[in-house]
Design a protein around this motif. Structure first.
Motif, PDB file in Angstrom:
ATOM      1  N   GLY A 164       2.421   1.701  -3.389  1.00  0.00           N
ATOM      2  CA  GLY A 164       1.411   2.174  -4.332  1.00  0.00           C
ATOM      3  C   GLY A 164       1.102   3.651  -4.146  1.00  0.00           C
ATOM      4  O   GLY A 164       1.027   4.411  -5.108  1.00  0.00           O
ATOM      5  N   ASN A 165       0.933   4.086  -2.880  1.00  0.00           N
ATOM      6  CA  ASN A 165       0.633   5.496  -2.600  1.00  0.00           C
ATOM      7  C   ASN A 165       1.768   6.411  -3.037  1.00  0.00           C
ATOM      8  O   ASN A 165       1.537   7.483  -3.594  1.00  0.00           O
ATOM      9  CB  ASN A 165       0.362   5.715  -1.112  1.00  0.00           C
ATOM     10  CG  ASN A 165      -0.870   4.990  -0.601  1.00  0.00           C
ATOM     11  OD1 ASN A 165      -1.039   4.826   0.579  1.00  0.00           O
ATOM     12  ND2 ASN A 165      -1.739   4.528  -1.490  1.00  0.00           N
ATOM     13  N   TYR A 224      -7.356   9.236   1.840  1.00  0.00           N
ATOM     14  CA  TYR A 224      -6.118   8.767   2.494  1.00  0.00           C
ATOM     15  C   TYR A 224      -6.124   9.178   3.958  1.00  0.00           C
ATOM     16  O   TYR A 224      -5.763   8.409   4.838  1.00  0.00           O
ATOM     17  CB  TYR A 224      -4.880   9.388   1.848  1.00  0.00           C
ATOM     18  CG  TYR A 224      -4.379   8.814   0.555  1.00  0.00           C
ATOM     19  CD1 TYR A 224      -4.815   7.597   0.058  1.00  0.00           C
ATOM     20  CD2 TYR A 224      -3.434   9.521  -0.184  1.00  0.00           C
ATOM     21  CE1 TYR A 224      -4.338   7.101  -1.142  1.00  0.00           C
ATOM     22  CE2 TYR A 224      -2.942   9.035  -1.379  1.00  0.00           C
ATOM     23  CZ  TYR A 224      -3.402   7.823  -1.850  1.00  0.00           C
ATOM     24  OH  TYR A 224      -2.913   7.348  -3.028  1.00  0.00           O
ATOM     25  N   ILE A 269      -0.003   3.705 -12.388  1.00  0.00           N
ATOM     26  CA  ILE A 269      -0.924   4.170 -11.349  1.00  0.00           C
ATOM     27  C   ILE A 269      -1.924   3.076 -10.979  1.00  0.00           C
ATOM     28  O   ILE A 269      -2.471   3.063  -9.883  1.00  0.00           O
ATOM     29  CB  ILE A 269      -1.627   5.473 -11.795  1.00  0.00           C
ATOM     30  CG1 ILE A 269      -2.010   6.294 -10.584  1.00  0.00           C
ATOM     31  CG2 ILE A 269      -2.820   5.208 -12.654  1.00  0.00           C
ATOM     32  CD1 ILE A 269      -2.412   7.701 -10.924  1.00  0.00           C
ATOM     33  N   SER A 272       0.825  -1.202   0.000  1.00  0.00           N
ATOM     34  CA  SER A 272       0.000   0.000   0.000  1.00  0.00           C
ATOM     35  C   SER A 272       0.864   1.259   0.000  1.00  0.00           C
ATOM     36  O   SER A 272       0.600   2.205  -0.746  1.00  0.00           O
ATOM     37  CB  SER A 272      -0.912  -0.017   1.222  1.00  0.00           C
ATOM     38  OG  SER A 272      -1.697   1.126   1.270  1.00  0.00           O
ATOM     39  N   LYS A 273       1.890   1.290   0.838  1.00  0.00           N
ATOM     40  CA  LYS A 273       2.772   2.463   0.888  1.00  0.00           C
ATOM     41  C   LYS A 273       3.483   2.667  -0.440  1.00  0.00           C
ATOM     42  O   LYS A 273       3.607   3.795  -0.913  1.00  0.00           O
ATOM     43  CB  LYS A 273       3.810   2.311   2.008  1.00  0.00           C
ATOM     44  CG  LYS A 273       3.255   2.500   3.382  1.00  0.00           C
ATOM     45  CD  LYS A 273       2.892   3.942   3.623  1.00  0.00           C
ATOM     46  CE  LYS A 273       2.426   4.160   5.038  1.00  0.00           C
ATOM     47  NZ  LYS A 273       2.062   5.534   5.312  1.00  0.00           N
ATOM     48  N   LEU A 304      -8.526   6.958  -8.193  1.00  0.00           N
ATOM     49  CA  LEU A 304      -7.307   6.655  -8.966  1.00  0.00           C
ATOM     50  C   LEU A 304      -7.641   6.419 -10.430  1.00  0.00           C
ATOM     51  O   LEU A 304      -6.886   6.843 -11.311  1.00  0.00           O
ATOM     52  CB  LEU A 304      -6.584   5.443  -8.388  1.00  0.00           C
ATOM     53  CG  LEU A 304      -5.749   5.736  -7.154  1.00  0.00           C
ATOM     54  CD1 LEU A 304      -5.329   4.438  -6.484  1.00  0.00           C
ATOM     55  CD2 LEU A 304      -4.534   6.567  -7.500  1.00  0.00           C
ATOM     56  N   ASP A 364      -1.469   1.182  -7.698  1.00  0.00           N
ATOM     57  CA  ASP A 364      -2.087   1.729  -6.492  1.00  0.00           C
ATOM     58  C   ASP A 364      -3.547   1.293  -6.394  1.00  0.00           C
ATOM     59  O   ASP A 364      -4.035   0.994  -5.308  1.00  0.00           O
ATOM     60  CB  ASP A 364      -1.970   3.244  -6.467  1.00  0.00           C
ATOM     61  CG  ASP A 364      -2.056   3.823  -5.062  1.00  0.00           C
ATOM     62  OD1 ASP A 364      -2.014   3.045  -4.089  1.00  0.00           O
ATOM     63  OD2 ASP A 364      -2.149   5.051  -4.935  1.00  0.00           O
ATOM     64  N   CYS A 365      -4.254   1.219  -7.528  1.00  0.00           N
ATOM     65  CA  CYS A 365      -5.635   0.696  -7.520  1.00  0.00           C
ATOM     66  C   CYS A 365      -5.648  -0.714  -6.950  1.00  0.00           C
ATOM     67  O   CYS A 365      -6.479  -1.055  -6.111  1.00  0.00           O
ATOM     68  CB  CYS A 365      -6.216   0.673  -8.932  1.00  0.00           C
ATOM     69  SG  CYS A 365      -6.743   2.239  -9.560  1.00  0.00           S
ATOM     70  N   SER A 411      -3.450  -2.017  -4.981  1.00  0.00           N
ATOM     71  CA  SER A 411      -3.098  -2.009  -3.558  1.00  0.00           C
ATOM     72  C   SER A 411      -4.321  -1.714  -2.699  1.00  0.00           C
ATOM     73  O   SER A 411      -4.474  -2.276  -1.616  1.00  0.00           O
ATOM     74  CB  SER A 411      -1.963  -1.019  -3.269  1.00  0.00           C
ATOM     75  OG  SER A 411      -2.415   0.311  -3.238  1.00  0.00           O
ATOM     76  N   THR A 413       1.832   6.744  -6.844  1.00  0.00           N
ATOM     77  CA  THR A 413       0.823   7.665  -7.362  1.00  0.00           C
ATOM     78  C   THR A 413       1.297   9.107  -7.282  1.00  0.00           C
ATOM     79  O   THR A 413       1.184   9.862  -8.248  1.00  0.00           O
ATOM     80  CB  THR A 413      -0.510   7.509  -6.594  1.00  0.00           C
ATOM     81  OG1 THR A 413      -1.004   6.200  -6.819  1.00  0.00           O
ATOM     82  CG2 THR A 413      -1.536   8.521  -7.044  1.00  0.00           C
ATOM     83  N   CYS A 447     -11.117   5.172  -3.141  1.00  0.00           N
ATOM     84  CA  CYS A 447      -9.763   5.468  -3.611  1.00  0.00           C
ATOM     85  C   CYS A 447      -9.503   4.812  -4.966  1.00  0.00           C
ATOM     86  O   CYS A 447      -8.853   5.400  -5.830  1.00  0.00           O
ATOM     87  CB  CYS A 447      -8.716   5.013  -2.594  1.00  0.00           C
ATOM     88  SG  CYS A 447      -8.595   6.094  -1.161  1.00  0.00           S
TER      89      CYS A 447
END
Length: 188
Positions: free
Chosen positions: A17-18, A106, A157, A14-15, A82, A160-161, A163, A21, A78
């Motif tokens: 992915g964020n 977030y 990107i 997750s981190k 995204l 991140d989706c 994640s 982005t 989210c």
């Protein structure tokens, strides 16, 4: 697999992915025709505005609803934000609106994730490990984005989706397995 291991993997993915982005947006704005610094500053400001303006209001809003539903709903939103960023990557103003919305989500999820974190990660050493992982990801994310954009374009990107999609299942798994009741949050 234990809840802590699942949480570690989700946290890392997750981190990453964020961070990807944020850097994808910066790269996309640098590639734009104007090369204006305004949109790039907006990326940084939009990530801070939700906590500054909406901090306590969001905490009291969260307390009105089932926190598990809020965190899963926000993760799903989210994904939609995204996708909005992805489809409007070349339209700076629309993309920045989606980015603001995702920053707000977030922030909401960070509040709830911190609560879950304290229920699962109780050892100081584990906390230090996750902090080091976050620092390392902050360093390597720009290099990864640069390499992947060259080969895959802005489709990166979508990582991140994915994640956020994984996070929905991980949160549900951790909360159900550990019988964590997401009680009301203290509004400071």
């Amino acid at each position: 697999m234990t809840s802590k291991q699942v949480y570690y993997y989700r946290y890392i993915f997750s981190k990453l992915g964020n961070k990807l982005t944020s850097f994808v947006l910066i790269f996309s704005l640098i590639d734009s025709k104007t090369l204006s610094i305004g949109p790039i500053i907006s990326i940084f400001l939009f990530s801070l505005i939700p906590s500054i303006i909406f901090g306590n209001k969001i905490k009291s809003y969260i307390n009105k609803y089932n926190n598990l539903n809020v965190i899963i709903f926000n993760e799903a939103m989210c994904i939609l934000y995204l996708l909005g960023i992805y489809f409007f990557i070349n339209k700076n103003m629309i993309m920045l609106i989606f980015y603001f919305l995702i920053c707000l989500s977030y922030f909401i999820n960070q509040i709830l994730d911190d609560y879950i974190f304290t229920k699962i990660i109780t050892d100081e050493k584990e906390y230090e490990t996750l902090s080091k992982i976050d620092t390392i990801l902050s360093i390597i994310a720009p290099a990864i984005v640069g390499i992947f954009i060259k080969y895959f374009g802005y489709k990166i990107i979508l990582i991140d989706c994915f994640s956020f999609f994984i996070s929905i299942f991980v949160y549900y798994f951790i909360i159900k397995k550990n019988n964590i009741y997401l009680e009301k949050l203290e509004v400071s």
